[in-house]
Design a protein around this motif. Structure first.
Motif, PDB file in Angstrom:
ATOM      1  N   GLU A 106      40.238  -5.603  21.684  1.00 28.16           N
ATOM      2  CA  GLU A 106      40.814  -5.230  22.975  1.00 28.16           C
ATOM      3  C   GLU A 106      41.681  -6.354  23.542  1.00 28.16           C
ATOM      4  N   LEU A 107      41.170  -7.591  23.439  1.00 27.92           N
ATOM      5  CA  LEU A 107      41.951  -8.717  23.968  1.00 27.92           C
ATOM      6  C   LEU A 107      43.257  -8.892  23.199  1.00 27.92           C
ATOM      7  N   MET A 108      43.188  -8.749  21.888  1.00 28.89           N
ATOM      8  CA  MET A 108      44.420  -8.877  21.104  1.00 28.89           C
ATOM      9  C   MET A 108      45.359  -7.712  21.412  1.00 28.89           C
TER      10      MET A 108
ATOM     11  N   GLN B 208      43.624  -2.473  12.827  1.00 30.89           N
ATOM     12  CA  GLN B 208      44.327  -1.475  11.996  1.00 30.89           C
ATOM     13  C   GLN B 208      44.327  -0.109  12.673  1.00 30.89           C
ATOM     14  N   GLU B 209      43.189   0.205  13.260  1.00 29.93           N
ATOM     15  CA  GLU B 209      43.062   1.489  13.947  1.00 29.93           C
ATOM     16  C   GLU B 209      44.105   1.627  15.062  1.00 29.93           C
ATOM     17  N   LEU B 210      44.372   0.531  15.731  1.00 33.25           N
ATOM     18  CA  LEU B 210      45.345   0.564  16.838  1.00 33.25           C
ATOM     19  C   LEU B 210      46.768   0.299  16.341  1.00 33.25           C
ATOM     20  N   ASN B 211      46.920   0.202  15.032  1.00 29.94           N
ATOM     21  CA  ASN B 211      48.246  -0.088  14.462  1.00 29.94           C
ATOM     22  C   ASN B 211      48.838  -1.401  14.948  1.00 29.94           C
TER      23      ASN B 211
ATOM     24  N   VAL C  18      36.692  -6.492  13.359  1.00 38.51           N
ATOM     25  CA  VAL C  18      37.884  -6.894  14.110  1.00 38.51           C
ATOM     26  C   VAL C  18      39.133  -6.396  13.391  1.00 38.51           C
ATOM     27  N   GLN C  19      39.163  -6.613  12.071  1.00 37.40           N
ATOM     28  CA  GLN C  19      40.351  -6.205  11.312  1.00 37.40           C
ATOM     29  C   GLN C  19      40.513  -4.687  11.299  1.00 37.40           C
ATOM     30  N   LYS C  20      39.389  -4.005  11.159  1.00 34.90           N
ATOM     31  CA  LYS C  20      39.435  -2.544  11.152  1.00 34.90           C
ATOM     32  C   LYS C  20      39.936  -2.036  12.505  1.00 34.90           C
ATOM     33  N   GLY C  21      39.422  -2.643  13.559  1.00 32.24           N
ATOM     34  CA  GLY C  21      39.832  -2.230  14.911  1.00 32.24           C
ATOM     35  C   GLY C  21      41.323  -2.421  15.131  1.00 32.24           C
TER      36      GLY C  21
END
Ligand code: ATP
Ligand code: MG
Length: 421
Positions: A139-141, A239-242, A234-237
């Motif tokens: 979320e922060l990123m 990727q999910e948000l593109n 974190v990486q999956k998240g």
């Protein structure tokens, strides 16, 4: 004696300050969308706060802090330590178990001033205390990514995981073994670091050091199961948000408090000063600063000077917004009339400039230009007697001048012709 600002300290002058205000306003709106509350913390703290939080063997604490040695007080070099101190001192986590806070303001570091590197600089600082969830990292990123996207600033995101208390020591050993093998080839600083804080060797900027540590073991290969699955989430998240990112095994960050996720947003458009935002997780820090055991935390800071430089490289940011009206009164009576009219217009929310020195029409029109006025309203004796002024567009020189009654209603009708706030 000529008085000058200190080296690395900069005035932000009218003309540029508007851009700062816009940036702050933009940030506040975005932070509110992400449900962050503002906190304001002092500029001066006990030196021990920073040396404990940031780490005695970091560049910041070793050489960059502005410290009053007689008082053991230091001008804050960053925001996280102060925010945590304030949260703990005021028991905020007791009132609400997750704190989502931001703060905006100056930081002080005694380093060599360059473009985008000052001794007093400003940060937008965002912190989440009390959650260990990898979703918060994502979320922060995502917040930072959206921030740069909306400002039209091109950035790339690099991430790493530094592991935790459990897995980092074995990584540190592996790294130390590698460094010891290559020690004579490293710079003096790195030779010293290898004994005190070997991870620091990874972010040495000396080209030959970078070359020699290129094959150093990657911290990512030494993560324990928990850290490894956190990092995968974190990486999956992302990727999910593109949200595009790349892995950077060398990113250790300049503060000792980081663990697990660290990240930087980088730009190619500012030369050597590539980082526009940086942060990471600091799960042990709240406890270290006297808060409850095992309170997790994560945060990042954006460098405002660097963002401003990037915005200035784009032309759509007109800095000087100017005023709605320049009221030019010619002769004593007209001067008094426009002075009163200015008061009425300002109460209605218009911005107004005028002359107080009885200047000629030509001189006043020059001033109107300098004030970047949208309209000039000229009132001479004849106009005054007729109860009107001459309305001149300062933006469209071909537009015909027209008469305007010197009444509030007549000016209110012009609202639509004025640029929006
Ligand atoms: P750098 O590698 O550029 O020295 P840093 O790792 O020391 O950065 P942080 O402490 O993570 O920086 O601060 C976050 C952000 O604040 C940086 O990414 C940068 O944009 C900005 N920043 C840091 N130091 C300065 C400075 N001296 N002048 C202007 N901006 C700065
Ligand atoms: Mg630095």
């Amino acid at each position: 004696m000529k008085l000058k600002a200190l080296k690395g300290f900069k005035d932000i002058l009218p003309g540029e300050v508007e851009l700062w205000q816009e940036l702050e306003e933009f940030a506040r709106v975005l932070f509110a969308q992400y449900n962050f509350a503002e906190i304001r913390v002092p500029l001066l703290e006990e030196t021990a706060l920073f040396s404990r939080a940031i780490g005695d063997l970091t560049d910041i604490v070793e050489k960059e802090m502005y410290t009053f040695t007689d008082k053991k007080q230091t001008l804050r070099p960053e925001g996280t330590a102060s925010v945590i101190r304030a949260v703990v001192e005021n028991g905020l986590l007791v009132k609400k178990p997750v704190q989502r806070l931001f703060t905006i303001g100056p930081m002080f570091r005694h380093e060599r001033p360059q473009k985008g590197r000052l001794r007093q600089f400003h940060q937008l600082d965002v912190e989440v205390l009390g959650s260990e969830s990898a979703l918060v990292d994502v979320e922060l990123m995502s917040l930072a990514a959206l921030f740069f996207k909306e400002l039209g600033i091109n950035v790339s995101l690099e991430i790493n995981s530094l592991g935790c208390k459990k897995c980092r020591p074995s990584y540190r050993d592996a790294l130390l073994t590698f460094i010891t093998e290559h020690k004579e080839k490293l710079c003096g600083d790195c030779q010293r670091r290898s004994e005190t804080n070997p991870l620091r060797v990874l972010d040495c900027k000396v080209p030959s050091c970078r070359e020699h540590i290129a094959d150093a073991p990657s911290v990512q290969d030494w993560l324990c199961d928990e850290c490894s699955s956190h990092f995968s989430l974190v990486q999956k998240g992302l990727q999910e948000l593109n949200i595009d990112f790349s892995l950077n095994k060398f990113m250790v960050r300049g503060l000792d408090y980081y663990c697990r996720t660290t990240f930087e947003f980088l730009t190619k458009d500012l030369g050597a000063q590539a980082a526009v935002a940086a942060g990471g997780r600091y799960d042990g820090l709240v406890e270290l600063l006297g808060g409850a055991k095992d309170t997790p935390g994560i945060g990042f800071a954006m460098g405002m000077e660097r963002i401003i430089l990037l915005l200035l490289q784009k032309d759509e940011f007109a800095l000087d917004k100017g005023v709605d009206f320049f009221l030019a009164g010619l002769g004593k009576a007209a001067e008094e009339k426009v002075f009163t009219l200015a008061w009425q217009l300002r109460q209605e929310g218009f911005s107004v400039a005028l002359d107080y020195e009885g200047r000629s029409l030509k001189a006043q029109m020059k001033l109107a230009d300098r004030e970047n006025a949208h309209f000039a309203v000229i009132v001479g004796e004849e106009e005054l007697a007729g109860g009107y002024g001459v309305l001149r567009s300062m933006k469209d020189r071909d537009a015909e001048q027209r008469k305007i009654p010197l009444t509030l209603d007549a000016f209110l009708e012009l609202t639509e012709e004025l640029p929006e706030e």
